[in-house]
Write an enzyme that holds these catalytic residues in place. Structure first.
Site, short mmCIF file in Angstrom:
data_model
loop_
_atom_site.label_atom_id
_atom_site.label_comp_id
_atom_site.label_asym_id
_atom_site.label_seq_id
_atom_site.Cartn_x
_atom_site.Cartn_y
_atom_site.Cartn_z
N GLY A 26 0.84 -1.20 0.00
CA GLY A 26 0.00 0.00 0.00
C GLY A 26 0.86 1.24 0.00
CB SER A 51 -3.54 -8.66 -2.69
OG SER A 51 -3.15 -7.32 -2.84
CD GLN A 86 1.09 -3.99 11.47
OE1 GLN A 86 1.66 -4.14 12.55
NE2 GLN A 86 1.28 -2.94 10.69
CG HIS A 108 2.20 3.01 13.95
ND1 HIS A 108 2.60 3.89 14.93
CD2 HIS A 108 0.87 2.84 14.13
CE1 HIS A 108 1.56 4.24 15.67
NE2 HIS A 108 0.50 3.60 15.21
CD GLU A 227 -11.67 34.23 4.60
OE1 GLU A 227 -10.70 34.03 5.36
OE2 GLU A 227 -11.61 35.03 3.64
CB SER A 252 -2.52 41.52 7.91
OG SER A 252 -3.56 40.84 8.59
P1 NAD Z 1 -2.29 0.78 3.51
O1 NAD Z 1 -3.64 0.90 4.09
O2 NAD Z 1 -1.88 1.74 2.45
O3 NAD Z 1 -2.21 -0.65 2.83
C1 NAD Z 1 -1.53 -1.74 3.22
C2 NAD Z 1 -1.53 -2.87 2.22
O4 NAD Z 1 -1.75 -4.05 2.99
C3 NAD Z 1 -2.63 -2.92 1.16
O5 NAD Z 1 -2.30 -2.23 -0.01
C4 NAD Z 1 -2.66 -4.41 0.88
O6 NAD Z 1 -1.59 -4.75 0.04
C5 NAD Z 1 -2.40 -5.01 2.23
N1 NAD Z 1 -3.64 -5.39 2.97
C6 NAD Z 1 -4.73 -4.61 3.22
N2 NAD Z 1 -5.68 -5.29 3.90
C7 NAD Z 1 -5.16 -6.53 4.07
C8 NAD Z 1 -5.66 -7.70 4.68
N3 NAD Z 1 -6.88 -7.75 5.24
N4 NAD Z 1 -4.85 -8.78 4.69
C9 NAD Z 1 -3.63 -8.77 4.11
N5 NAD Z 1 -3.12 -7.68 3.51
C10 NAD Z 1 -3.87 -6.60 3.49
O7 NAD Z 1 -1.22 0.75 4.71
P2 NAD Z 1 -0.20 1.89 5.12
O8 NAD Z 1 -0.95 3.18 5.34
O9 NAD Z 1 0.96 1.87 4.20
O10 NAD Z 1 0.25 1.39 6.57
C11 NAD Z 1 1.18 0.34 6.76
C12 NAD Z 1 1.93 0.58 8.05
O11 NAD Z 1 2.71 1.77 7.93
C13 NAD Z 1 1.03 0.80 9.27
O12 NAD Z 1 1.68 0.25 10.38
C14 NAD Z 1 0.97 2.31 9.39
O13 NAD Z 1 0.69 2.76 10.71
C15 NAD Z 1 2.39 2.67 8.99
N6 NAD Z 1 2.60 4.04 8.50
C16 NAD Z 1 1.83 4.51 7.49
C17 NAD Z 1 2.05 5.78 7.00
C18 NAD Z 1 1.28 6.30 5.80
O14 NAD Z 1 1.74 7.23 5.21
N7 NAD Z 1 0.16 5.74 5.38
C19 NAD Z 1 3.07 6.59 7.56
C20 NAD Z 1 3.88 6.04 8.58
C21 NAD Z 1 3.63 4.77 9.04
MG MG Z 2 -0.42 7.11 12.61
MG MG Z 3 2.85 40.05 9.94
MG MG Z 4 -8.68 35.45 4.99
MG MG Z 5 -7.08 38.63 6.94
#
Ligand code: NAD
Ligand code: MG
Ligand code: MG
Ligand code: MG
Ligand code: MG
Ligand code: MG
EC number: 1.1.1.86
Length: 336
Positions: A26, A51, A86, A108, A227, A252
């Site tokens: 993802g 998937s 997870q 995370h 706004e 401002s």
């Molecule tokens: P996401 O929601 O984009 O997708 C994860 C992927 O997991 C999906 O594309 C799919 O391939 C797979 N998936 C989804 N459901 C599933 C299921 N039921 N069974 C098996 N696989 C499945 O995830 P993400 O936002 O990239 O998050 C992944 C981790 O990264 C998390 O721990 C999140 O907290 C962490 N994280 C995310 C971001 C972010 O920008 N989104 C930033 C920092 C940390």
């Molecule tokens: Mg978060």
């Molecule tokens: Mg100023």
């Molecule tokens: Mg304004």
């Molecule tokens: Mg203003």
């Protein structure tokens, strides 16, 4: 001052010497897999056969296999499926492949912090958490830069967990910008608090309340939208570059004075007290339990109800129309 690591502190050869499984494709998954591949690391992507991401990952030139197979092949397993998925995936497909000396990684700390996943003592457990959405992790890397990240080590069975995690951080570009040292506990609790109290929850409610106040008083919704929502980006961009000081310098004097006298009337002592209560719910695990139950026990019923209600808000309907008239924004439409 937090300890910060850069390219010079990370040896890319370490991760190049390992086989790396990226579980999930993802937002974060695609960025980690492709950046590592470009850094000369042996990568495979673990996905279920059903998937939709399988074709996408293959088209990007990656080797894809079932989660259990790829996890068994790998020395380093990075778990990048949604947090509420997870624990089950770990139990069924990853744990059996987790032999002594391997490294289990996260972006995370949720499942380690709240014990959804309890890894065996004989493996390394580490985190590299880019402080950016996955798509930026990829884009910035391709431009030759990197996004900042966090590093944490929860278990150091081999004695080399931190060096290897840093090397991974270099492979995805994070050490180009700097990787800050933290713990699974600190990362998880502050990440949840930030997104709930300020970034997502706090900000969304602030925007909605401002919009409603103007519309209820008889002002045109289109004007209220500009706004209270549209201009927010312009203000945040100033804060991003130079902090609150630069934002106040740029607006401002009228706006600056209004900030000082009215801001504290909106975010009051009562708000502060509520923020402390939110943090407490995070620290005690009450928030995590409710979220996991929502997904695993209650079939996301309340989540779906919230989502549908929010998607129908007047500010969303008005906003979509206005954004469609501003193609330079590259507007995105989320269907109800
Ligand atoms: P996401 O929601 O984009 O997708 C994860 C992927 O997991 C999906 O594309 C799919 O391939 C797979 N998936 C989804 N459901 C599933 C299921 N039921 N069974 C098996 N696989 C499945 O995830 P993400 O936002 O990239 O998050 C992944 C981790 O990264 C998390 O721990 C999140 O907290 C962490 N994280 C995310 C971001 C972010 O920008 N989104 C930033 C920092 C940390
Ligand atoms: Mg978060
Ligand atoms: Mg100023
Ligand atoms: Mg304004
Ligand atoms: Mg203003
Ligand atoms: Mg965050």
């Amino acid at each position: 001052m937090a300890k910060i690591y850069y390219d010079k502190d990370a040896n890319l050869a370490l991760i190049r010497g390992k086989k790396v499984a990226i579980i999930g494709y993802g937002s974060q998954g695609h960025a980690h897999a492709l950046n590592l591949k470009d850094s000369g690391v042996k990568v495979r992507v673990g996905l279920s056969d059903k998937s939709k991401s399988v074709a996408k990952a293959q088209k990007a030139g990656l080797t894809v296999g079932p989660v259990a197979t790829v996890a068994a092949w790998a020395d380093v397993i990075m778990v990048l499926v949604p947090d509420h998925v997870q624990a089950r995936l770990y139990r069924e497909e990853i744990a059996p492949a987790l032999t002594a000396g391997k490294m289990l990684m996260f972006a995370h700390g949720f499942n380690i912090r709240f014990k959804g996943i309890v890894p065996p003592k004989n493996v390394d457990v580490a985190m590299i958490a880019p402080k950016s959405p996955g798509h930026r992790v990829r884009e910035v890397f391709q431009e030759g830069g990197g996004v900042p990240g966090l590093i944490a080590v929860y278990q150091n069975a081999t004695g080399t967990a931190k060096k290897l995690a840093l090397s991974y951080g270099r492979g995805i570009g994070c050490t180009r910008a700097g990787v800050l040292e933290t713990t699974f506990k600190e990362e998880t609790e502050t990440d949840l608090f930030g997104e709930q109290a300020v970034l997502c929850g706090g900000c969304a409610e602030l925007v909605k309340a401002g919009f409603k106040t103007l519309v209820d008083a008889g002002y045109q919704p289109e004007i209220a939208y500009f706004e209270c929502m549209h201009e927010l980006k312009l203000i945040v961009d100033l804060m991003y570059r130079g902090g609150l000081n630069y934002m106040r310098y740029s607006v401002s004097d009228t706006a600056e004075w209004g900030d000082y006298v009215s801001g504290p009337r909106v975010v009051t002592k009562k708000t502060q007290k509520e923020m402390k209560a939110i943090l407490k719910d995070i620290q005690t695990g009450k928030f995590a339990k409710r979220f996991i139950d929502e997904n695993n026990k209650y079939g996301r019923k309340t989540m779906t109800k919230f989502r549908n209600k929010e998607r129908g808000q007047k500010i969303e309907v008005v906003g979509a129309k206005l954004r469609a008239m501003m193609p330079f924004l590259n507007p995105v439409v989320i269907s109800k």
